[in-house]
Design an enzyme around this catalytic site. Structure first.
Site, PDB file in Angstrom:
ATOM      1  N   ARG A  23       0.856  -1.192   0.000  1.00  0.00           N
ATOM      2  CA  ARG A  23       0.000   0.000   0.000  1.00  0.00           C
ATOM      3  C   ARG A  23       0.886   1.234   0.000  1.00  0.00           C
ATOM      4  NH1 ARG A  23      -5.254  -0.716   1.777  1.00  0.00           N
ATOM      5  NH2 ARG A  23      -5.315   1.444   2.464  1.00  0.00           N
ATOM      6  N   HIS A  82      12.864  -3.247  -1.805  1.00  0.00           N
ATOM      7  CA  HIS A  82      12.279  -3.274  -3.145  1.00  0.00           C
ATOM      8  C   HIS A  82      13.147  -4.135  -4.063  1.00  0.00           C
ATOM      9  CE1 HIS A  82       9.850  -1.849  -6.455  1.00  0.00           C
ATOM     10  NE2 HIS A  82      10.965  -1.691  -7.141  1.00  0.00           N
ATOM     11  N   GLU A 141      17.731  -9.956  -0.983  1.00  0.00           N
ATOM     12  CA  GLU A 141      16.868  -9.196  -0.062  1.00  0.00           C
ATOM     13  C   GLU A 141      17.016  -9.724   1.360  1.00  0.00           C
ATOM     14  OE1 GLU A 141      12.784  -8.466  -1.221  1.00  0.00           O
ATOM     15  OE2 GLU A 141      13.241  -8.923  -3.301  1.00  0.00           O
TER      16      GLU A 141
HETATM   17  C1  GAR Z   1       9.687  -8.739  -2.011  1.00  0.00           C
HETATM   18  O1  GAR Z   1      10.337  -9.119  -3.199  1.00  0.00           O
HETATM   19  C2  GAR Z   1       9.756  -7.239  -1.825  1.00  0.00           C
HETATM   20  O2  GAR Z   1      10.977  -6.677  -2.246  1.00  0.00           O
HETATM   21  C3  GAR Z   1       8.614  -6.792  -2.698  1.00  0.00           C
HETATM   22  O3  GAR Z   1       7.594  -7.707  -2.431  1.00  0.00           O
HETATM   23  C4  GAR Z   1       8.181  -8.963  -2.107  1.00  0.00           C
HETATM   24  C5  GAR Z   1       7.607  -9.434  -0.809  1.00  0.00           C
HETATM   25  O4  GAR Z   1       8.025 -10.747  -0.530  1.00  0.00           O
HETATM   26  N1  GAR Z   1       8.217  -5.430  -2.408  1.00  0.00           N
HETATM   27  C6  GAR Z   1       7.863  -4.557  -3.338  1.00  0.00           C
HETATM   28  O5  GAR Z   1       7.779  -4.825  -4.527  1.00  0.00           O
HETATM   29  C7  GAR Z   1       7.568  -3.149  -2.818  1.00  0.00           C
HETATM   30  N2  GAR Z   1       7.473  -2.217  -3.865  1.00  0.00           N
HETATM   31  P1  GAR Z   1       7.906 -11.319   0.929  1.00  0.00           P
HETATM   32  O6  GAR Z   1       6.440 -11.093   1.396  1.00  0.00           O
HETATM   33  O7  GAR Z   1       8.208 -12.782   0.781  1.00  0.00           O
HETATM   34  O8  GAR Z   1       8.882 -10.611   1.796  1.00  0.00           O
END
Ligand code: GAR
Length: 206
Positions: free
Chosen positions: A96, A114, A180
């Site tokens: 969000r 990100h 990440e």
């Molecule tokens: C991750 O790759 C994060 O970097 C991305 O959503 C995924 C969540 O994975 N976030 C975005 O794209 C924000 N703009 P997770 O729920 O397994 O941590």
């Protein structure tokens, strides 16, 4: 490290929660200077809430439908986090856009992760954007949250990964995700140790 001396961290999630898991795993190490004290989701069935409960961490669902507008929802988040004396908030797959009411309350104390080398490919489907652009390299970014449109804010840590010729969105996402999971706990550790200094848009690590 005594529990009382550790930085209290709140994590905002919407889905799977693998980055949350990386933060929970780091918190479980006694020498790690931060601990996750609350996880808040805008989706009731987010698997991330189960991960929090499994780790013995408070898991809260805050329903956006209970609030008249985005700002009211964001202020409810601020209230839940403030009540729990959170010193840092980590967005971990929280899908969000946060209003200035929120970003002001946690200015300099909110991070996001990100799946691209920002400022390239902000917003949704960053991995697909990288493939569609024929990028040879992409990666992951941890940055402070500011009141810019999406995925802006001073960059704390980045890691690059190659885009392989036969990559699909899934294979590329998995390669980025491994980075990440390494970067986010490291960024939180640096913050907790007071080693991040922000000057303008630049973050230096002391
Ligand atoms: C991750 O790759 C994060 O970097 C991305 O959503 C995924 C969540 O994975 N976030 C975005 O794209 C924000 N703009 P997770 O729920 O397994 O941590």
């Amino acid at each position: 490290m005594p529990a009382g001396d550790r930085l209290r961290v709140g994590v905002l999630v919407s889905g799977r929660g693998s980055n949350l898991q990386a933060l929970l795993d780091a918190s479980s190490r006694p020498d790690y200077p931060a601990e996750v004290v609350v996880v808040i989701s805008d989706r009731e069935r987010a698997a991330a809430l189960d991960r929090a409960r499994a780790a013995g961490v408070e898991a809260l669902f805050v329903n956006p439908k209970d609030f008249g507008d985005r700002e009211a929802f964001d202020l409810a988040l601020v209230s839940e986090l403030t009540t729990r004396r959170v010193g840092l908030v980590c967005n971990a797959g929280f899908m969000r856009i946060l209003s200035p009411a929120y970003t002001r309350a946690f200015a300099g104390r909110a991070m996001n992760i990100h799946p691209s080398l920002l400022p390239a490919f902000p917003g949704l489907h960053a991995q697909r954007q990288a493939l569609d652009h024929g990028a040879k390299i992409t990666g992951a970014t941890v940055h402070f949250v500011d009141d810019g449109p999406v995925d802006t804010g001073p960059i704390i840590l980045q890691a690059s990964v190659p885009v392989e010729p036969d990559d699909t969105e899934e294979t590329l996402s998995a390669r980025i995700l491994a980075q990440e999971h390494r970067l986010y706990p490291e960024a939180v550790r640096l913050f907790a140790e007071g080693r991040l200094a922000v000057v303008g848009r630049r973050v230096t690590i002391r």
